[in-house]
Motif scaffolding. Structure first.
Motif, PDB file in Angstrom:
ATOM      1  N   THR A 193       0.848  -1.196   0.000  1.00 28.55           N
ATOM      2  CA  THR A 193       0.000   0.000   0.000  1.00 28.55           C
ATOM      3  C   THR A 193       0.879   1.240   0.000  1.00 28.55           C
ATOM      4  OG1 THR A 193      -1.672  -1.181   1.284  1.00 28.55           O
ATOM      5  CG2 THR A 193      -1.857   1.214   1.183  1.00 28.55           C
ATOM      6  N   VAL A 194       0.451   2.255  -0.727  1.00 29.15           N
ATOM      7  CA  VAL A 194       1.178   3.525  -0.758  1.00 29.15           C
ATOM      8  C   VAL A 194       0.959   4.252   0.563  1.00 29.15           C
ATOM      9  CG1 VAL A 194       1.483   5.704  -1.978  1.00 29.15           C
ATOM     10  CG2 VAL A 194       0.852   3.638  -3.252  1.00 29.15           C
ATOM     11  N   ASP A 195       2.048   4.711   1.192  1.00 27.77           N
ATOM     12  CA  ASP A 195       1.924   5.376   2.489  1.00 27.77           C
ATOM     13  C   ASP A 195       1.601   6.854   2.316  1.00 27.77           C
ATOM     14  OD1 ASP A 195       4.293   6.699   1.863  1.00 27.77           O
ATOM     15  OD2 ASP A 195       5.554   5.390   3.084  1.00 27.77           O
ATOM     16  N   ASP A 196       1.566   7.573   3.427  1.00 26.04           N
ATOM     17  CA  ASP A 196       1.191   8.987   3.391  1.00 26.04           C
ATOM     18  C   ASP A 196       2.218   9.851   2.671  1.00 26.04           C
ATOM     19  OD1 ASP A 196      -1.108   8.394   4.768  1.00 26.04           O
ATOM     20  OD2 ASP A 196      -0.273   8.887   6.745  1.00 26.04           O
ATOM     21  N   ASN A 197       3.417   9.327   2.496  1.00 27.58           N
ATOM     22  CA  ASN A 197       4.454  10.073   1.775  1.00 27.58           C
ATOM     23  C   ASN A 197       4.493   9.713   0.290  1.00 27.58           C
ATOM     24  OD1 ASN A 197       5.513  11.435   4.111  1.00 27.58           O
ATOM     25  ND2 ASN A 197       6.472   9.502   4.706  1.00 27.58           N
ATOM     26  N   SER A 198       3.447   9.048  -0.170  1.00 26.85           N
ATOM     27  CA  SER A 198       3.307   8.668  -1.589  1.00 26.85           C
ATOM     28  C   SER A 198       4.326   7.616  -2.007  1.00 26.85           C
ATOM     29  CB  SER A 198       3.421   9.896  -2.498  1.00 26.85           C
ATOM     30  OG  SER A 198       2.435  10.847  -2.181  1.00 26.85           O
ATOM     31  N   ILE A 199       4.768   6.787  -1.072  1.00 28.33           N
ATOM     32  CA  ILE A 199       5.773   5.760  -1.362  1.00 28.33           C
ATOM     33  C   ILE A 199       5.206   4.383  -1.044  1.00 28.33           C
ATOM     34  CG2 ILE A 199       8.053   4.853  -0.742  1.00 28.33           C
ATOM     35  CD1 ILE A 199       8.881   7.712  -0.074  1.00 28.33           C
ATOM     36  N   TRP A 200       5.408   3.433  -1.954  1.00 31.03           N
ATOM     37  CA  TRP A 200       5.081   2.038  -1.677  1.00 31.03           C
ATOM     38  C   TRP A 200       6.356   1.201  -1.688  1.00 31.03           C
ATOM     39  CZ3 TRP A 200       6.495  -1.272  -5.579  1.00 31.03           C
ATOM     40  CH2 TRP A 200       6.604  -0.736  -6.872  1.00 31.03           C
ATOM     41  N   ARG A 201       6.388   0.195  -0.841  1.00 30.95           N
ATOM     42  CA  ARG A 201       7.558  -0.675  -0.706  1.00 30.95           C
ATOM     43  C   ARG A 201       7.089  -2.122  -0.597  1.00 30.95           C
ATOM     44  NH1 ARG A 201      11.933   2.632   0.764  1.00 30.95           N
ATOM     45  NH2 ARG A 201      11.317   4.654   1.630  1.00 30.95           N
ATOM     46  N   ILE A 202       7.696  -2.994  -1.382  1.00 30.02           N
ATOM     47  CA  ILE A 202       7.385  -4.423  -1.328  1.00 30.02           C
ATOM     48  C   ILE A 202       8.702  -5.193  -1.396  1.00 30.02           C
ATOM     49  CG2 ILE A 202       6.256  -6.361  -2.480  1.00 30.02           C
ATOM     50  CD1 ILE A 202       4.177  -4.395  -3.548  1.00 30.02           C
ATOM     51  N   ARG A 203       8.913  -6.071  -0.414  1.00 32.20           N
ATOM     52  CA  ARG A 203      10.156  -6.836  -0.376  1.00 32.20           C
ATOM     53  C   ARG A 203       9.952  -8.192  -1.042  1.00 32.20           C
ATOM     54  NH1 ARG A 203      14.934  -6.220   1.923  1.00 32.20           N
ATOM     55  NH2 ARG A 203      14.210  -4.421   3.148  1.00 32.20           N
ATOM     56  N   LEU A 204      10.863  -8.521  -1.930  1.00 30.99           N
ATOM     57  CA  LEU A 204      10.832  -9.819  -2.601  1.00 30.99           C
ATOM     58  C   LEU A 204      11.377 -10.898  -1.671  1.00 30.99           C
ATOM     59  CD1 LEU A 204      12.251  -8.862  -6.129  1.00 30.99           C
ATOM     60  CD2 LEU A 204       9.864  -8.908  -5.381  1.00 30.99           C
ATOM     61  N   PRO A 205      10.978 -12.127  -1.885  1.00 26.83           N
ATOM     62  CA  PRO A 205      11.567 -13.212  -1.091  1.00 26.83           C
ATOM     63  C   PRO A 205      13.032 -13.400  -1.478  1.00 26.83           C
ATOM     64  CG  PRO A 205      10.215 -14.099  -2.844  1.00 26.83           C
ATOM     65  CD  PRO A 205       9.987 -12.617  -2.857  1.00 26.83           C
ATOM     66  N   PRO A 206      13.851 -13.964  -0.574  1.00 29.88           N
ATOM     67  CA  PRO A 206      15.253 -14.242  -0.926  1.00 29.88           C
ATOM     68  C   PRO A 206      15.331 -15.067  -2.204  1.00 29.88           C
ATOM     69  CG  PRO A 206      14.892 -14.561   1.419  1.00 29.88           C
ATOM     70  CD  PRO A 206      13.538 -14.348   0.817  1.00 29.88           C
ATOM     71  N   THR A 207      16.164 -14.626  -3.128  1.00 29.64           N
ATOM     72  CA  THR A 207      16.244 -15.251  -4.444  1.00 29.64           C
ATOM     73  C   THR A 207      17.697 -15.579  -4.763  1.00 29.64           C
ATOM     74  OG1 THR A 207      14.339 -13.920  -5.156  1.00 29.64           O
ATOM     75  CG2 THR A 207      15.659 -14.964  -6.887  1.00 29.64           C
ATOM     76  N   GLU A 208      17.932 -16.772  -5.247  1.00 29.60           N
ATOM     77  CA  GLU A 208      19.287 -17.177  -5.608  1.00 29.60           C
ATOM     78  C   GLU A 208      19.704 -16.498  -6.908  1.00 29.60           C
ATOM     79  OE1 GLU A 208      21.332 -18.957  -3.665  1.00 29.60           O
ATOM     80  OE2 GLU A 208      19.687 -18.728  -2.224  1.00 29.60           O
ATOM     81  N   GLU A 209      21.000 -16.580  -7.192  1.00 32.79           N
ATOM     82  CA  GLU A 209      21.515 -15.953  -8.401  1.00 32.79           C
ATOM     83  C   GLU A 209      20.876 -16.569  -9.643  1.00 32.79           C
ATOM     84  OE1 GLU A 209      24.433 -19.214  -7.215  1.00 32.79           O
ATOM     85  OE2 GLU A 209      23.374 -17.568  -6.220  1.00 32.79           O
ATOM     86  N   GLY A 210      20.663 -15.732 -10.638  1.00 36.01           N
ATOM     87  CA  GLY A 210      20.079 -16.222 -11.879  1.00 36.01           C
ATOM     88  C   GLY A 210      19.168 -15.197 -12.517  1.00 36.01           C
ATOM     89  N   GLY A 211      18.366 -15.638 -13.447  1.00 39.76           N
ATOM     90  CA  GLY A 211      17.469 -14.781 -14.201  1.00 39.76           C
ATOM     91  C   GLY A 211      17.549 -15.138 -15.686  1.00 39.76           C
ATOM     92  N   PRO A 212      16.968 -14.345 -16.561  1.00 39.74           N
ATOM     93  CA  PRO A 212      16.331 -13.051 -16.269  1.00 39.74           C
ATOM     94  C   PRO A 212      14.897 -13.203 -15.769  1.00 39.74           C
ATOM     95  CG  PRO A 212      16.300 -13.482 -18.629  1.00 39.74           C
ATOM     96  CD  PRO A 212      17.050 -14.624 -18.014  1.00 39.74           C
ATOM     97  N   TYR A 213      14.481 -12.185 -14.988  1.00 42.67           N
ATOM     98  CA  TYR A 213      13.130 -12.128 -14.449  1.00 42.67           C
ATOM     99  C   TYR A 213      12.437 -10.868 -14.958  1.00 42.67           C
ATOM    100  CZ  TYR A 213      14.545 -15.615 -10.933  1.00 42.67           C
ATOM    101  OH  TYR A 213      14.982 -16.741 -10.295  1.00 42.67           O
ATOM    102  N   GLU A 214      11.095 -10.930 -14.900  1.00 42.99           N
ATOM    103  CA  GLU A 214      10.278  -9.741 -15.135  1.00 42.99           C
ATOM    104  C   GLU A 214       9.562  -9.408 -13.835  1.00 42.99           C
ATOM    105  OE1 GLU A 214       7.721  -8.732 -18.801  1.00 42.99           O
ATOM    106  OE2 GLU A 214       6.274  -9.508 -17.341  1.00 42.99           O
ATOM    107  N   ILE A 215       9.579  -8.134 -13.480  1.00 40.86           N
ATOM    108  CA  ILE A 215       8.894  -7.677 -12.281  1.00 40.86           C
ATOM    109  C   ILE A 215       7.794  -6.710 -12.717  1.00 40.86           C
ATOM    110  CG2 ILE A 215       9.128  -6.447 -10.081  1.00 40.86           C
ATOM    111  CD1 ILE A 215      12.015  -7.369  -9.974  1.00 40.86           C
ATOM    112  N   GLU A 216       6.569  -7.026 -12.337  1.00 44.25           N
ATOM    113  CA  GLU A 216       5.418  -6.220 -12.748  1.00 44.25           C
ATOM    114  C   GLU A 216       4.692  -5.688 -11.517  1.00 44.25           C
ATOM    115  OE1 GLU A 216       1.108  -6.668 -15.064  1.00 44.25           O
ATOM    116  OE2 GLU A 216       2.458  -8.395 -14.839  1.00 44.25           O
ATOM    117  N   ALA A 217       4.427  -4.386 -11.514  1.00 50.19           N
ATOM    118  CA  ALA A 217       3.617  -3.763 -10.465  1.00 50.19           C
ATOM    119  C   ALA A 217       2.307  -3.309 -11.086  1.00 50.19           C
ATOM    120  CB  ALA A 217       4.357  -2.586  -9.840  1.00 50.19           C
TER     121      ALA A 217
END
Length: 643
Positions: A193-217
């Protein structure tokens, strides 16, 4: 005998005519050849004489008017800019501050490669005034009715590298307060959720080396669904490279830099980004981006940090995992500029600091170029800085350097964050503060890690002078050697690999008659170069000043020669003291103590140089040695008399 008439004449006349004809033809051919050659030569010279000034005028005109160069020229790595790049022309922090207060600001841009080269003079970058900048996508910061743009923070981009492992990378951005945000990653859907300062934060689970990945918000903006994405994201180890101009020095300026550029595109799992040189009176949320996340090739890599790249390439070759490099450096800056305000306040209480710049440089670079990066997870830090402090305010480095490291570790939420640094290299001329800053970089211990600078590693660089550097002797081009020494430290400290990463360092010093014996650890040792110019001893009275000794107060430093050595020790001839007491011994205490790779002490197995050191012979030790010497002399005399 009658001769038949021939219109060509007699046979002899015909032969003479043929010889004359062929000779005339040859002369004509030679004449035509040289005539054409002369014409072509004159034409070429005229073309060069006309083309050079015309091309020079065109380049000057385009540079002066700041117009865009052709994308075709960009492909060849020539000077270039982009249409949305607005160059700042003010030359001092005072002028930049006035511009910022007037609302003239530099945009926060992405994927930017400006035409200008490195900014090697503090004050030559951009001054930011956060109160006048657009707030998170609002066109007018004073208009509370404008909608905040739903987006990622500006350094979350395609082709970036995020830190692998625990605790997991945090993705953040901006939106309308109260707005729900869904993040899709690797088959997972995470909510925020976006906070009162207009910022949203979401932490990803621990991920091992590799990829490529796509991240969609995904979210709804005024009832309309909107999604934003970043593509080709890799997970690996992210190293932050910071400091001043020697860290800023470009890949194409170091020795073998062109070879690095030729083979750069074969390292497609190394990605890098560069922060724009800038300052701010208060911390900002996003940095200015000089170059967005890029894959290396001969064009994208040429202006990136040579030390950072050379280290990252070697690390990737060793670990075979994706490597992310963040370049945040600024030529001519002091350590105070890179430290948050609490560090400066703490050290002001410890030592008397004088102001080196007219416009307050305390924390201004930290606010603009480091504070915005704090939400990122990183593996470690590389630091190459200290030249400006060595010329201006070298005494404060003893407090500022350890305090800054601890502050960075606290801000990055890693109490043991690996921190590697380059001990000051050389410069032509003698500067009192140069060897002192080298000593302070080790917290006056001579080696790292130690009880004050824990989990650190150091690349000694005093044996890499470059008197012919076209970028001034303060900027040696031997960056491969520096990177290799940093790599050895990183493998040991950051990756717990059993590698030798330090040269020999002294463990004990003792005075025996007219000699000083120094024993070393991290051996065996190997001696190179001149054995009579790098060691000095301080001769003084026994009691010093009320029984206390301070090397800074020594006025009688005498050069001494190595008289003997083994694979673990060396002996100095201290007879120059002539009855006075040897109070201190120091090594390589000069701005440029030795030629290239020819300092005196190296590891016999590692080929790593010993750093400079200052060893005291305390009053108690000297008194003990004096008593023991007298005792042994008495015993010897008694034995001789009895004999």
């Amino acid at each position: 005998m009658s001769v038949k008439y021939s219109p060509l004449g007699s046979p002899k006349i015909q032969l003479d005519r043929e010889d004359y004809s062929s000779s005339s033809q040859r002369s004509s051919s030679v004449w035509r050849f040289w005539t054409r050659k002369a014409v072509w030569s004159c034409s070429l010279k005229m073309f060069v004489c006309l083309a050079v000034p015309v091309c020079g005028f065109v380049i000057f005109f385009l540079s002066f008017t700041k117009r865009e160069f052709s994308p075709v020229i960009l492909d060849y790595g020539l000077p270039h800019t982009l249409p949305d790049y607005r160059r700042e022309v003010s030359s001092s922090w005072e002028e930049k501050k006035l511009e910022a207060e007037a609302g003239i600001q530099s945009p926060i841009v992405r994927n930017l490669r400006p035409r200008d080269g490195p900014v090697w003079h503090f004050g030559g970058g951009k001054w930011r005034n956060p109160s006048k900048e657009s707030h998170h996508g609002r066109g007018d910061p004073s208009d509370d009715n404008s909608v905040v743009e739903f987006r990622f923070a500006n350094y979350f981009q395609d082709r970036m590298v995020l830190q692998r492992g625990s605790p997991g990378a945090e993705i953040w951005g901006f939106g309308e307060p109260g707005q729900n945000v869904s993040l899709k990653f690797g088959g997972l859907e995470l909510e925020g959720t976006v906070d009162d300062n207009s910022i949203w934060r979401i932490r990803l689970p621990p991920t091992e080396e590799g990829g490529p990945y796509e991240i969609e918000a995904w979210s709804r903006v005024e009832g309309t669904p909107e999604d934003i994405r970043i593509h080709s994201v890799l997970f690996g180890d992210v190293w932050l490279c910071s400091g001043q101009s020697n860290m800023e020095m470009r890949v194409d300026w170091m020795f073998s830099g062109l070879n690095e550029l030729r083979m750069a595109n074969s390292y497609d799992t190394i990605r890098f980004t560069e922060i724009m040189q800038s300052g701010s009176p208060t911390p900002v949320l996003e940095p200015l981006i000089r170059q967005g996340w890029s894959l290396p090739n001969s064009v994208t890599l040429k202006e990136f940090s040579a030390v950072c790249w050379a280290f990252g390439r070697r690390l990737q070759e060793r670990l075979q995992i994706p490597i992310g490099l963040i370049g945040s450096y600024y030529g001519g800056t002091t350590i105070k500029a890179w430290s948050d305000s609490r560090v400066g306040a703490h050290c002001h209480e410890q030592v008397a600091l004088h102001q080196s710049f007219k416009f307050g440089d305390d924390s201004v670079v930290w606010n603009a170029m480091m504070a915005p990066l704090l939400p990122l997870e990183i593996k470690g830090v590389l630091w190459y800085q200290g030249e400006t402090d060595a010329i201006n305010d070298y005494n404060s480095y003893l407090c500022m350097f350890p305090a800054m490291i601890e502050s960075w570790r606290s801000h990055f939420r890693q109490p043991a964050l690996p921190f590697g640094f380059v001990q000051l290299a050389d410069i032509v001329g003698e500067f009192v503060g140069w060897p002192i800053v080298r000593w302070h970089q080790t917290a006056d211990k001579g080696e790292v890690p130690n009880s004050i600078l824990k989990n650190t590693f150091m690349a000694v660089a005093m044996d890499l002078p470059d008197e012919k550097s076209p970028h001034h002797t303060i900027h040696p081009r031997y960056k491969h050697e520096v990177a290799q020494r940093l790599l050895a430290g990183a493998l040991n400290i950051a990756y717990n690999m059993s590698t030798t990463f330090k040269g020999p360092s002294p463990s004990t010093v003792s005075k025996i008659n007219d000699s000083v014996l120094i024993t070393f650890k991290e051996g065996p040792i190997s001696l190179r170069g001149n054995l009579s110019s790098t060691f000095e001893i301080c001769c003084g009275d026994l009691d010093g000043s009320n029984g206390t000794l301070n090397w800074a107060n020594c006025t009688q430093w005498r050069a001494v020669t190595v008289s003997e050595h083994t694979n673990t020790s060396l002996t100095l001839d201290a007879s120059v003291c002539q009855g006075k007491i040897v109070q201190f011994v120091r090594y390589a205490w000069k701005t440029t103590p030795c030629p290239f790779l020819e300092c005196t002490i190296y590891g016999a197995d590692s080929a790593l140089p010993a750093g400079p050191f200052m060893l005291p012979l305390s009053t108690d030790t000297q008194q003990f040695i004096r008593l023991m010497s007298n005792f042994l002399n008495n015993v010897t005399n008694s034995t001789e008399l009895n004999a």
